[in-house]
Design a protein around this motif. Structure first.
Motif, PDB file in Angstrom:
ATOM      1  N   GLU A 258       0.839  -1.204   0.000  1.00  0.00           N
ATOM      2  CA  GLU A 258       0.000   0.000   0.000  1.00  0.00           C
ATOM      3  C   GLU A 258       0.872   1.251   0.000  1.00  0.00           C
ATOM      4  OE1 GLU A 258      -3.881   1.262   2.570  1.00  0.00           O
ATOM      5  OE2 GLU A 258      -2.045   0.971   3.722  1.00  0.00           O
ATOM      6  N   LYS A 259       1.905   1.245   0.836  1.00  0.00           N
ATOM      7  CA  LYS A 259       2.797   2.405   0.941  1.00  0.00           C
ATOM      8  C   LYS A 259       3.523   2.677  -0.368  1.00  0.00           C
ATOM      9  CE  LYS A 259       6.642   4.152   3.749  1.00  0.00           C
ATOM     10  NZ  LYS A 259       7.567   3.840   4.885  1.00  0.00           N
ATOM     11  N   GLU A 260       3.868   1.607  -1.084  1.00  0.00           N
ATOM     12  CA  GLU A 260       4.591   1.756  -2.344  1.00  0.00           C
ATOM     13  C   GLU A 260       3.658   2.056  -3.516  1.00  0.00           C
ATOM     14  OE1 GLU A 260       7.015  -1.690  -2.926  1.00  0.00           O
ATOM     15  OE2 GLU A 260       8.255  -1.305  -1.144  1.00  0.00           O
ATOM     16  N   GLY A 261       2.354   2.155  -3.242  1.00  0.00           N
ATOM     17  CA  GLY A 261       1.406   2.515  -4.278  1.00  0.00           C
ATOM     18  C   GLY A 261       1.061   1.393  -5.223  1.00  0.00           C
ATOM     19  N   VAL A 262       1.314   0.150  -4.800  1.00  0.00           N
ATOM     20  CA  VAL A 262       1.029  -1.003  -5.652  1.00  0.00           C
ATOM     21  C   VAL A 262      -0.342  -1.593  -5.339  1.00  0.00           C
ATOM     22  CG1 VAL A 262       1.771  -3.347  -6.261  1.00  0.00           C
ATOM     23  CG2 VAL A 262       3.474  -1.548  -5.894  1.00  0.00           C
ATOM     24  N   LEU A 263      -0.736  -1.541  -4.065  1.00  0.00           N
ATOM     25  CA  LEU A 263      -1.962  -2.198  -3.632  1.00  0.00           C
ATOM     26  C   LEU A 263      -2.992  -1.220  -3.080  1.00  0.00           C
ATOM     27  CD1 LEU A 263      -0.426  -5.198  -1.614  1.00  0.00           C
ATOM     28  CD2 LEU A 263      -1.221  -5.239  -3.991  1.00  0.00           C
ATOM     29  N   HIS A 264      -4.258  -1.529  -3.340  1.00  0.00           N
ATOM     30  CA  HIS A 264      -5.369  -0.921  -2.618  1.00  0.00           C
ATOM     31  C   HIS A 264      -5.663  -1.860  -1.451  1.00  0.00           C
ATOM     32  CE1 HIS A 264      -6.337   2.221  -5.462  1.00  0.00           C
ATOM     33  NE2 HIS A 264      -6.491   1.355  -6.459  1.00  0.00           N
ATOM     34  N   VAL A 265      -5.597  -1.380  -0.239  1.00  0.00           N
ATOM     35  CA  VAL A 265      -5.813  -2.232   0.936  1.00  0.00           C
ATOM     36  C   VAL A 265      -6.982  -1.689   1.743  1.00  0.00           C
ATOM     37  CG1 VAL A 265      -4.808  -3.135   3.076  1.00  0.00           C
ATOM     38  CG2 VAL A 265      -3.371  -2.856   1.044  1.00  0.00           C
ATOM     39  N   SER A 266      -7.865  -2.583   2.156  1.00  0.00           N
ATOM     40  CA  SER A 266      -8.987  -2.169   3.004  1.00  0.00           C
ATOM     41  C   SER A 266      -9.095  -3.107   4.197  1.00  0.00           C
ATOM     42  CB  SER A 266     -10.301  -2.171   2.214  1.00  0.00           C
ATOM     43  OG  SER A 266     -10.663  -3.490   1.854  1.00  0.00           O
ATOM     44  N   PHE A 267      -9.511  -2.551   5.327  1.00  0.00           N
ATOM     45  CA  PHE A 267      -9.782  -3.321   6.536  1.00  0.00           C
ATOM     46  C   PHE A 267     -11.237  -3.079   6.888  1.00  0.00           C
ATOM     47  CE2 PHE A 267      -5.296  -2.187   6.580  1.00  0.00           C
ATOM     48  CZ  PHE A 267      -4.692  -3.418   6.823  1.00  0.00           C
ATOM     49  N   SER A 268     -12.083  -4.033   6.539  1.00  0.00           N
ATOM     50  CA  SER A 268     -13.521  -3.826   6.694  1.00  0.00           C
ATOM     51  C   SER A 268     -14.198  -5.113   7.141  1.00  0.00           C
ATOM     52  CB  SER A 268     -14.127  -3.352   5.371  1.00  0.00           C
ATOM     53  OG  SER A 268     -14.065  -4.390   4.418  1.00  0.00           O
ATOM     54  N   THR A 269     -15.517  -5.013   7.335  1.00  0.00           N
ATOM     55  CA  THR A 269     -16.267  -6.197   7.745  1.00  0.00           C
ATOM     56  C   THR A 269     -16.664  -7.049   6.567  1.00  0.00           C
ATOM     57  OG1 THR A 269     -18.321  -4.923   7.714  1.00  0.00           O
ATOM     58  CG2 THR A 269     -17.156  -5.080   9.807  1.00  0.00           C
ATOM     59  N   GLY A 270     -16.386  -6.583   5.351  1.00  0.00           N
ATOM     60  CA  GLY A 270     -16.634  -7.390   4.163  1.00  0.00           C
ATOM     61  C   GLY A 270     -15.357  -8.097   3.758  1.00  0.00           C
ATOM     62  N   ASP A 271     -15.481  -9.122   2.898  1.00  0.00           N
ATOM     63  CA  ASP A 271     -14.294  -9.877   2.504  1.00  0.00           C
ATOM     64  C   ASP A 271     -13.693  -9.405   1.179  1.00  0.00           C
ATOM     65  OD1 ASP A 271     -16.023 -10.788   0.613  1.00  0.00           O
ATOM     66  OD2 ASP A 271     -15.941 -12.900   1.195  1.00  0.00           O
ATOM     67  N   GLY A 272     -14.226  -8.308   0.668  1.00  0.00           N
ATOM     68  CA  GLY A 272     -13.677  -7.776  -0.573  1.00  0.00           C
ATOM     69  C   GLY A 272     -14.150  -8.489  -1.826  1.00  0.00           C
ATOM     70  N   HIS A 273     -15.054  -9.462  -1.677  1.00  0.00           N
ATOM     71  CA  HIS A 273     -15.530 -10.222  -2.839  1.00  0.00           C
ATOM     72  C   HIS A 273     -17.050 -10.242  -2.906  1.00  0.00           C
ATOM     73  CE1 HIS A 273     -11.528 -11.597  -3.855  1.00  0.00           C
ATOM     74  NE2 HIS A 273     -11.335 -11.924  -2.590  1.00  0.00           N
ATOM     75  N   GLY A 274     -17.664  -9.146  -2.505  1.00  0.00           N
ATOM     76  CA  GLY A 274     -19.110  -9.042  -2.647  1.00  0.00           C
ATOM     77  C   GLY A 274     -19.891  -9.368  -1.402  1.00  0.00           C
ATOM     78  N   THR A 275     -19.254  -9.899  -0.391  1.00  0.00           N
ATOM     79  CA  THR A 275     -19.964 -10.188   0.854  1.00  0.00           C
ATOM     80  C   THR A 275     -20.375  -8.881   1.506  1.00  0.00           C
ATOM     81  OG1 THR A 275     -18.676 -12.200   1.190  1.00  0.00           O
ATOM     82  CG2 THR A 275     -19.772 -11.297   3.117  1.00  0.00           C
ATOM     83  N   THR A 276     -21.576  -8.838   2.090  1.00  0.00           N
ATOM     84  CA  THR A 276     -22.077  -7.603   2.694  1.00  0.00           C
ATOM     85  C   THR A 276     -21.193  -7.157   3.833  1.00  0.00           C
ATOM     86  OG1 THR A 276     -23.463  -8.772   4.286  1.00  0.00           O
ATOM     87  CG2 THR A 276     -24.425  -8.296   2.137  1.00  0.00           C
ATOM     88  N   ASP A 277     -21.308  -5.875   4.153  1.00  0.00           N
ATOM     89  CA  ASP A 277     -20.505  -5.309   5.221  1.00  0.00           C
ATOM     90  C   ASP A 277     -21.126  -5.492   6.599  1.00  0.00           C
ATOM     91  OD1 ASP A 277     -19.168  -2.465   3.396  1.00  0.00           O
ATOM     92  OD2 ASP A 277     -18.383  -4.485   3.690  1.00  0.00           O
ATOM     93  N   ASN A 278     -22.173  -6.309   6.668  1.00  0.00           N
ATOM     94  CA  ASN A 278     -22.783  -6.606   7.964  1.00  0.00           C
ATOM     95  C   ASN A 278     -23.294  -5.355   8.669  1.00  0.00           C
ATOM     96  OD1 ASN A 278     -22.105  -9.463   7.876  1.00  0.00           O
ATOM     97  ND2 ASN A 278     -19.999  -8.799   8.194  1.00  0.00           N
ATOM     98  N   ASP A 279     -23.756  -4.379   7.908  1.00  0.00           N
ATOM     99  CA  ASP A 279     -24.237  -3.133   8.520  1.00  0.00           C
ATOM    100  C   ASP A 279     -25.364  -3.398   9.524  1.00  0.00           C
ATOM    101  OD1 ASP A 279     -22.453  -1.624   7.122  1.00  0.00           O
ATOM    102  OD2 ASP A 279     -23.838  -1.090   5.517  1.00  0.00           O
ATOM    103  N   GLN A 280     -26.282  -4.244   9.123  1.00  0.00           N
ATOM    104  CA  GLN A 280     -27.429  -4.504  10.003  1.00  0.00           C
ATOM    105  C   GLN A 280     -26.981  -5.128  11.323  1.00  0.00           C
ATOM    106  OE1 GLN A 280     -30.181  -6.905   7.747  1.00  0.00           O
ATOM    107  NE2 GLN A 280     -31.019  -5.120   6.650  1.00  0.00           N
ATOM    108  N   PHE A 281     -25.996  -6.024  11.253  1.00  0.00           N
ATOM    109  CA  PHE A 281     -25.504  -6.669  12.472  1.00  0.00           C
ATOM    110  C   PHE A 281     -24.964  -5.621  13.450  1.00  0.00           C
ATOM    111  CE2 PHE A 281     -21.845  -8.321  14.842  1.00  0.00           C
ATOM    112  CZ  PHE A 281     -22.435  -9.378  15.539  1.00  0.00           C
ATOM    113  N   PHE A 282     -24.134  -4.712  12.953  1.00  0.00           N
ATOM    114  CA  PHE A 282     -23.514  -3.727  13.839  1.00  0.00           C
ATOM    115  C   PHE A 282     -24.528  -2.675  14.303  1.00  0.00           C
ATOM    116  CE2 PHE A 282     -19.747  -5.555  11.913  1.00  0.00           C
ATOM    117  CZ  PHE A 282     -18.903  -5.674  13.019  1.00  0.00           C
ATOM    118  N   GLU A 283     -25.457  -2.316  13.436  1.00  0.00           N
ATOM    119  CA  GLU A 283     -26.493  -1.365  13.845  1.00  0.00           C
ATOM    120  C   GLU A 283     -27.371  -1.950  14.953  1.00  0.00           C
ATOM    121  OE1 GLU A 283     -28.522  -0.120  10.318  1.00  0.00           O
ATOM    122  OE2 GLU A 283     -26.701   0.725   9.418  1.00  0.00           O
ATOM    123  N   HIS A 284     -27.604  -3.256  14.882  1.00  0.00           N
ATOM    124  CA  HIS A 284     -28.382  -3.920  15.933  1.00  0.00           C
ATOM    125  C   HIS A 284     -27.625  -3.861  17.272  1.00  0.00           C
ATOM    126  CE1 HIS A 284     -30.991  -6.779  17.949  1.00  0.00           C
ATOM    127  NE2 HIS A 284     -29.911  -7.480  18.301  1.00  0.00           N
TER     128      HIS A 284
END
Length: 794
Positions: free
Chosen positions: A224-250
């Motif tokens: 990421e620092k070298e500008g080669v990768l887009h990196v994310s740290f999220s509740t989704g797996d980066g392949h279309g899985t939902t971000d579990n918004d409803q779970f956390f809002e609950h």
């Protein structure tokens, strides 16, 4: 309270923790406490004491912070008995800061502006539940800046969102769930596939936070620092899985008391929950998990680096034998230095053997002369560029000298990591002010074969090159941990007071740089120390420093034979009591296993010296000054296997472990590029940590499994029965090979030698030296004949 907590964590008696804390507070060092205060600590070892020391510092800082937080909240008039109890019971800094978050002085926020406008009562009403429309209620709170109902409701929402985002219980639970359910994902930046090829494993990558090993975390962050990768740290797996918004809002609604109630404020509360999650808590949780993963990665990388450095520092010494150090090179020649048994430089030369047959013979003549003149026993060849070719030269020189009747020296490949750093360092400049920079590396290579510990302490541990992403980790943490490793290694071996350098002495317990320099100055002025007591004459070395250091300093052939042992001077009276009982003087008692084995430690234990100390003293008398390092052994590199292209799957080779990482170990089999033994190929049983199987500097036998010439990748196995790949991947005809490593591999692993820039480089075929004897092979004659005629080997 602190002592009790630490005792429970370490699983030891609280009284021993209390005693250890007292010893640390008195200024005693960990090596001293571990070796000479076992009765008080209950026998805690270095590692346990380091953990205790670290936890003590953390818990004391936590207590100090609690005091500050309580005073701050109390000054605001908001400290309740319940909150005070909760703060006092906190056991982590993170939880303490979460509790303090609502009371911290904040910059002016939308929520604070709404509070100043008097909208907080409305927010409270809407949270508790109302029977009339929120818009109608909001109309009663119109004021400057909030001139319509919609703006008023937005202001009230800001207040609720801020309260939710600073609620310690909500924040803590959301962070915990975020970490347990989240993924680190990465993809390649457009146009960076070719330039960032070493990160190809991360071009389409996703892995749960809890499963990420430290080396992959650091690889992602570096990409990421070298500008080669887009990196994310999220509740989704980066392949279309939902971000579990409803779970956390609950979770937020449940813990914040904002669950639906069937009244007219349900929609308002739902909006508050949604905004709290999406604009505040999801963002802060992502930042928190990034920090947590980085801390985890730093700790893992520092631990790997520390263990590798320790293994190198405690590698087997070849001993006090005259050594010729060869720092290999092609264009700039092979830099050579002869040191005597004590490490004193006797002669230097630069030869250019790799520029033709004539130059090879000329270099062989010169080196054979040096070996014969100075009775060299070891030929230390740096493992960088041209190392195998230079090792071949060294073996020919050894054969030549042997054929002349002289003792055949042993050629050894030596890690040259950090030698170039030493060459250009202030330490080297002080030690060799007149020597060419290019030649200092050869001196270091020779000396590190004789005694790795004594030489490597002169180099910043970070420059030794056995780390895993060491330039990416927390440098303060890394430096502190490596200092501890070096200190523990030096004190476990002990230091010869009359030969040690300033750099080695300042690593002894209780000795700082100033005192170390004073010891060397005193030694230079007054001659060798004859007893440990003379240390008290050294300026600025007082009783406390003497107490800490004396047991780790050795004096060979001094006035008192105990000064050559690890017996502390404060225990000399104990030895004298043993002498009185046995009737044997100290010299006759030392090494007398038959007599010492018959002594019961309990017979000599008293209030001053307990059974652990008596036992240690008897053990030391049996084998005084014993070196904990292993016996010297070198790898036998295969003849004819000098390049990656020489490797064939199925070969069984001997090599040296150069680096141990979390995913495996790198092994030098003599082809300029280290091969990787993956953790899965280390044993027939499950391996949790590669360090459980191998250590840096260890000689191992490996089977070649696969060879990728194009990328200079070599796959090895410690399981000699493993099947090899049927195909060796060759580089395209005419192409240049390059050391391409993925982000998962250790990025600083050797793929060639270090570069030296010196003033003494000469034209090819020439050499410079301070040789005192000139010897050349006569025309038509042999070098062996020349050596015999010169009188060598008789």
């Amino acid at each position: 309270m602190i002592a009790q907590t630490i005792a429970e964590e370490l699983g030891v008696a609280e009284k021993n923790v209390v005693a250890t804390i007292a010893l640390l507070d008195e200024g005693n060092t960990v090596p001293f406490i571990a070796r000479y205060r076992k009765e008080m600590t209950g026998g805690l070892d270095d590692s346990q004491l380091r953990t205790l020391e670290s936890r003590l510092q953390y818990l004391r800082e936590l207590e100090d912070r609690k005091t500050t937080v309580l005073e701050s909240i109390d000054s605001q008039g908001k400290l309740t008995d319940e909150l005070k109890r909760e703060i006092l019971a906190v056991d982590t800094k993170a939880r303490l800061e979460d509790l303090y978050l609502p009371y911290k002085t904040k910059r002016r926020t939308k929520a604070s502006i709404a509070r100043e406008a008097g909208l907080e009562p409305l927010a409270r009403q809407l949270l508790e539940g109302v029977d009339e429309e929120p818009v109608a209620l909001a109309a009663q709170f119109l004021t400057e800046g909030f001139d319509d109902a919609s703006a008023v409701l937005t202001g009230a929402r800001h207040i609720v969102v801020e309260d939710l985002a600073t609620n310690a219980d909500i924040v803590g639970r959301v962070r915990q769930e975020y970490f347990s359910r989240g993924y680190a994902s990465s993809s390649v930046v457009d146009g960076k596939k070719e330039a960032g090829a070493k990160y190809r494993d991360y071009f389409d990558f996703s892995e749960p936070f809890h499963a990420l090993p430290s080396h992959r975390i650091l690889a992602l962050l570096r990409g990421e620092k070298e500008g080669v990768l887009h990196v994310s740290f999220s509740t989704g797996d980066g392949h279309g899985t939902t971000d579990n918004d409803q779970f956390f809002e609950h979770i937020i609604a449940e813990d914040g008391g904002l669950t639906p109630r069937g009244d007219k404020a349900d929609q308002f509360r739902a909006e508050c929950v949604r905004f709290a999650w999406r604009t505040k808590l999801s963002v802060s949780s992502a930042v928190d998990v990034r920090m947590k993963l980085k801390e985890k990665a730093d700790r893992g990388a520092v631990e790997v680096f520390s263990r590798n450095v320790k293994d190198l520092l405690l590698a087997a010494p070849a001993g006090q034998r005259a050594t010729l150090g060869l720092d290999p090179g092609y264009r700039n020649g092979v830099k050579c230095a002869v040191v005597d048994a004590t490490g004193k430089v006797l002669d230097t030369v630069i030869v250019y053997p790799h520029s033709g047959t004539t130059a090879w013979e000329h270099a062989r003549t010169i080196l054979a002369e040096l070996v014969a003149v100075h009775h060299v026993e070891l030929l230390a060849v740096g493992n960088g560029t041209a190392s195998r070719e230079t090792e071949k030269l060294a073996r020919e020189v050894a054969e030549l000298v042997s054929a002349a009747g002289a003792k055949k020296p042993q050629a050894v490949i030596v890690s040259e990591a950090g030698a170039s750093v030493y060459s250009a360092s202030e330490v080297a400049a002080t030690e060799f002010p007149e020597m060419d920079v290019a030649l200092r590396g050869a001196v270091s290579i020779a000396r590190r074969l004789q005694d790795p510990l004594a030489e490597l302490v002169k180099i910043d541990p970070k420059s030794i090159g056995v780390g895993q992403y060491q330039h990416d980790v927390n440098q303060t943490l890394l430096a502190a941990e490596l200092d501890i490793v070096v200190e523990d290694a030096v004190n476990s071996v002990g230091v010869d007071l009359n030969t040690a350098s300033t750099q080695l002495l300042q690593r002894v317990a209780g000795v700082n740089q100033t005192v170390a320099e004073n010891i060397v100055a005193f030694r230079d002025e007054h001659g060798a120390f004859q007893s440990r007591k003379e240390l008290l004459k050294v300026p600025r070395l007082g009783p406390k420093a003497f107490q800490q250091a004396a047991g780790f300093l050795r004096i060979r052939e001094g006035l008192d034979p105990l000064d050559a042992s690890a017996v502390h001077p404060e225990a000399y009276p104990l030895v004298h009591r043993i002498v009185d009982v046995t009737g044997l003087p100290v010299p006759d008692l030392i090494g007398n296993s038959a007599v010492l084995a018959g002594i019961n430690p309990a017979d000599f234990a008293d209030e001053t010296f307990g059974i652990p100390t008596v036992t240690d003293v008897l053990s030391e008398l049996d084998k005084p000054g014993r070196d904990p390092r292993p016996s010297f052994k070198t790898a036998s590199l295969a003849d004819g296997v000098e390049k990656v292209t020489d490797l064939v799957p199925g070969m069984v080779l001997e090599g040296t472990v150069t680096n141990v990482a979390a995913f495996g170990a790198f092994v030098d089999v003599g082809v300029h590029h280290d091969g990787l033994v993956h953790i899965s190929a280390m044993s027939d049983t499950y391996v949790n940590d590669p360090h459980d199987v191998v250590s840096s500097g260890q000689v191992v036998r490996v089977r070649v499994i696969d060879v990728d010439v194009e990328r200079n990748r070599i796959s090895l196995s410690l399981r000699l029965g493993d099947e090899a790949s049927a195909v060796t991947k060759k580089a395209p005809s005419g192409s240049r090979t390059s050391a391409s490593r993925s982000g998962e591999d250790a990025p600083n692993q050797r793929s060639g030698g270090h570069k030296l820039r010196g003033r003494g480089n000469r034209a090819r075929g020439q050499a410079t030296s301070r040789r005192r004897t000139k010897l050349e092979a006569p025309a038509g004659g042999s070098m062996a004949e020349a050596l015999r005629k010169a009188g060598f080997g008789h």
